[in-house]
Scaffold this motif. Structure first.
Motif, PDB file in Angstrom:
ATOM      1  N   GLU A 122       0.814  -1.214   0.000  1.00  0.00           N
ATOM      2  CA  GLU A 122       0.000   0.000   0.000  1.00  0.00           C
ATOM      3  C   GLU A 122       0.853   1.272   0.000  1.00  0.00           C
ATOM      4  N   LEU A 123       1.890   1.309   0.818  1.00  0.00           N
ATOM      5  CA  LEU A 123       2.693   2.526   0.938  1.00  0.00           C
ATOM      6  C   LEU A 123       3.849   2.577  -0.055  1.00  0.00           C
ATOM      7  N   LYS A 124       4.259   1.431  -0.567  1.00  0.00           N
ATOM      8  CA  LYS A 124       5.347   1.348  -1.549  1.00  0.00           C
ATOM      9  C   LYS A 124       6.572   2.170  -1.118  1.00  0.00           C
ATOM     10  N   PRO A 125       7.112   1.896   0.064  1.00  0.00           N
ATOM     11  CA  PRO A 125       8.267   2.680   0.523  1.00  0.00           C
ATOM     12  C   PRO A 125       9.509   2.376  -0.303  1.00  0.00           C
ATOM     13  N   ASN A 126      10.415   3.360  -0.403  1.00  0.00           N
ATOM     14  CA  ASN A 126      11.678   3.128  -1.110  1.00  0.00           C
ATOM     15  C   ASN A 126      12.787   2.659  -0.180  1.00  0.00           C
ATOM     16  N   SER A 127      12.555   2.741   1.121  1.00  0.00           N
ATOM     17  CA  SER A 127      13.451   2.160   2.124  1.00  0.00           C
ATOM     18  C   SER A 127      12.673   2.068   3.435  1.00  0.00           C
ATOM     19  N   VAL A 128      13.050   1.104   4.281  1.00  0.00           N
ATOM     20  CA  VAL A 128      12.316   0.864   5.520  1.00  0.00           C
ATOM     21  C   VAL A 128      13.301   0.748   6.678  1.00  0.00           C
ATOM     22  N   SER A 129      12.983   1.441   7.769  1.00  0.00           N
ATOM     23  CA  SER A 129      13.758   1.337   8.998  1.00  0.00           C
ATOM     24  C   SER A 129      12.807   0.978  10.124  1.00  0.00           C
ATOM     25  N   LEU A 130      13.153  -0.061  10.882  1.00  0.00           N
ATOM     26  CA  LEU A 130      12.249  -0.585  11.902  1.00  0.00           C
ATOM     27  C   LEU A 130      12.881  -0.497  13.292  1.00  0.00           C
ATOM     28  N   LEU A 131      12.019  -0.316  14.288  1.00  0.00           N
ATOM     29  CA  LEU A 131      12.461  -0.248  15.681  1.00  0.00           C
ATOM     30  C   LEU A 131      11.665  -1.245  16.503  1.00  0.00           C
ATOM     31  N   ASP A 132      12.392  -2.089  17.252  1.00  0.00           N
ATOM     32  CA  ASP A 132      11.750  -3.097  18.092  1.00  0.00           C
ATOM     33  C   ASP A 132      12.708  -3.458  19.226  1.00  0.00           C
ATOM     34  N   VAL A 133      12.495  -4.590  19.874  1.00  0.00           N
ATOM     35  CA  VAL A 133      13.334  -4.996  21.006  1.00  0.00           C
ATOM     36  C   VAL A 133      13.891  -6.398  20.796  1.00  0.00           C
ATOM     37  N   TYR A 134      14.955  -6.693  21.544  1.00  0.00           N
ATOM     38  CA  TYR A 134      15.434  -8.072  21.668  1.00  0.00           C
ATOM     39  C   TYR A 134      15.643  -8.361  23.146  1.00  0.00           C
ATOM     40  N   SER A 135      15.555  -9.610  23.513  1.00  0.00           N
ATOM     41  CA  SER A 135      15.686  -9.995  24.910  1.00  0.00           C
ATOM     42  C   SER A 135      17.170 -10.076  25.270  1.00  0.00           C
ATOM     43  N   SER A 136      17.653  -9.109  26.039  1.00  0.00           N
ATOM     44  CA  SER A 136      19.076  -9.094  26.398  1.00  0.00           C
ATOM     45  C   SER A 136      19.474 -10.233  27.336  1.00  0.00           C
ATOM     46  N   PRO A 137      18.614 -10.701  28.284  1.00  0.00           N
ATOM     47  CA  PRO A 137      19.041 -11.803  29.151  1.00  0.00           C
ATOM     48  C   PRO A 137      19.263 -13.118  28.406  1.00  0.00           C
ATOM     49  N   THR A 138      18.550 -13.324  27.296  1.00  0.00           N
ATOM     50  CA  THR A 138      18.677 -14.588  26.567  1.00  0.00           C
ATOM     51  C   THR A 138      19.560 -14.460  25.327  1.00  0.00           C
ATOM     52  N   PRO A 193      11.834 -10.116  -5.044  1.00  0.00           N
ATOM     53  CA  PRO A 193      12.610 -10.537  -6.221  1.00  0.00           C
ATOM     54  C   PRO A 193      13.415  -9.411  -6.844  1.00  0.00           C
ATOM     55  N   SER A 194      12.902  -8.181  -6.797  1.00  0.00           N
ATOM     56  CA  SER A 194      13.606  -7.057  -7.422  1.00  0.00           C
ATOM     57  C   SER A 194      14.810  -6.598  -6.616  1.00  0.00           C
ATOM     58  N   GLN A 195      14.834  -6.937  -5.308  1.00  0.00           N
ATOM     59  CA  GLN A 195      15.926  -6.528  -4.419  1.00  0.00           C
ATOM     60  C   GLN A 195      16.139  -5.012  -4.427  1.00  0.00           C
ATOM     61  N   SER A 196      15.081  -4.273  -4.715  1.00  0.00           N
ATOM     62  CA  SER A 196      15.198  -2.808  -4.797  1.00  0.00           C
ATOM     63  C   SER A 196      14.921  -2.123  -3.469  1.00  0.00           C
ATOM     64  N   LEU A 197      14.351  -2.849  -2.526  1.00  0.00           N
ATOM     65  CA  LEU A 197      13.967  -2.270  -1.242  1.00  0.00           C
ATOM     66  C   LEU A 197      14.928  -2.721  -0.159  1.00  0.00           C
ATOM     67  N   LYS A 198      15.425  -1.761   0.604  1.00  0.00           N
ATOM     68  CA  LYS A 198      16.339  -2.054   1.705  1.00  0.00           C
ATOM     69  C   LYS A 198      15.598  -1.931   3.027  1.00  0.00           C
ATOM     70  N   GLY A 199      15.837  -2.860   3.915  1.00  0.00           N
ATOM     71  CA  GLY A 199      15.234  -2.811   5.241  1.00  0.00           C
ATOM     72  C   GLY A 199      16.290  -2.970   6.314  1.00  0.00           C
ATOM     73  N   THR A 200      16.202  -2.156   7.362  1.00  0.00           N
ATOM     74  CA  THR A 200      17.121  -2.247   8.499  1.00  0.00           C
ATOM     75  C   THR A 200      16.297  -2.272   9.775  1.00  0.00           C
ATOM     76  N   LEU A 201      16.536  -3.292  10.590  1.00  0.00           N
ATOM     77  CA  LEU A 201      15.813  -3.456  11.847  1.00  0.00           C
ATOM     78  C   LEU A 201      16.751  -3.167  13.007  1.00  0.00           C
ATOM     79  N   PHE A 202      16.362  -2.188  13.840  1.00  0.00           N
ATOM     80  CA  PHE A 202      17.129  -1.846  15.032  1.00  0.00           C
ATOM     81  C   PHE A 202      16.401  -2.376  16.260  1.00  0.00           C
TER      82      PHE A 202
END
Length: 285
Positions: A122-138, A193-202
């Motif tokens: 729907e949004l057809k972004p040209n790049s994506v940056s994501l913010l979430d968490v990871y479990s530091s104790p594990t 398949p196009s590999q045109s979109l970059k995603g980075t998850l922090f």
């Protein structure tokens, strides 16, 4: 009849067919308690700019970050089965569209892929940056790391930018991401398949194992919006915010409008709220 729980196979049929007093039959199929596997109805409401960078913040990190940044007036919403799941913003100080997801309710596992696919289509972004968490104790690392010293970690579908490399550390195997929607988005971006979109998850270090998704989609619950499972420092959140936007080519370090401040409407959850937290299932990447 008695069933040996250590047996390699279930007993033969004649061994479990008995009178009506038998209470346990290992051959009887189990009924599914989760929400039926159906295609969810997903809609985007509002006038949302497309073909722009996308900032996607979810989970405990997304909820806490959204409270301390001036995102401006809400520009739209993403509804799943007529329940608001995603809040969409277009802040004046940024060229990116911002989605804060699953703050009022969480998606069941069987809706997550469709939800992530809808956002990208729907949004057809040209790049994506994501913010979430990871479990530091594990988190598996060569040496144990205390929560106060745990770094921001990242995953990227393309070579990471210099800002990310200098500030965050890679999220390394054999560790797995428990963030369901973020994992779905990264999987879709990586398999494009196009590999045109970059995603980075922090991923911000979180002192607990994040709760898995619920069985069913619940109605929006606004009663615990001021409660946060963990509160990162102001300097830590500003660092996370800077690399979050740098990953899509934006620098927002200048100006008070884009600065992150510790939210006043934030406090640890009450004991009753902790007791009510429940979920099942999981998606990993």
């Amino acid at each position: 009849m008695d069933i040996d729980p250590l047996a390699d196979t279930v007993p033969p049929r004649y061994a479990v067919e008995s009178d009506e007093e038998d209470e346990y039959n290992p051959l009887e199929p189990k009924t599914a308690e989760s929400e039926p596997v159906t295609t969810p109805e997903i809609k985007l409401a509002g006038s949302i700019p497309k073909d722009r960078p996308l900032i996607f913040a979810s989970g405990d990190a997304g909820k806490y970050w959204a409270k301390g940044i001036k995102l401006g007036e809400q520009a739209g919403s993403i509804y799943v089965n007529k329940i608001q799941v995603g809040l969409v913003f277009a802040p004046s100080w940024s060229k990116s569209t911002v989605i804060v997801s699953e703050t009022f309710t969480r998606l069941p596992l069987n809706y997550i892929h469709d939800y992530a696919e809808f956002i990208l289509n729907e949004l057809k972004p040209n790049s994506v940056s994501l913010l979430d968490v990871y479990s530091s104790p594990t988190y598996i690392s060569p040496e144990p790391i205390a929560q106060q010293d745990a770094p921001i970690r990242y995953l990227s579908t393309a070579p990471a930018d210099s800002t990310s490399k200098s500030t965050a550390q890679p999220f390394s195997p054999p560790n797995m991401i428990h963030s369901n929607t973020s994992a779905a988005l990264m999987s879709l971006i990586a398999s494009d398949p196009s590999q045109s979109l970059k995603g980075t998850l922090f991923l911000l270090p979180f002192p607990k194992i994040p709760t898995p998704p619920p069985k069913t989609l619940k109605s929006s619950d606004f009663s615990h919006l001021s409660e946060d499972e963990y509160q990162w420092s102001e300097s830590f959140m500003n660092t996370a915010q800077n690399i979050l936007f740098a990953a899509v080519g934006e620098s927002i370090s200048d100006g008070e409008a884009a600065a992150w401040h510790t939210p006043k409407n934030s406090h640890p959850p009450t004991s009753s709220a902790k007791a009510s937290t429940f979920g099942e299932g999981g998606m990993y990447i």
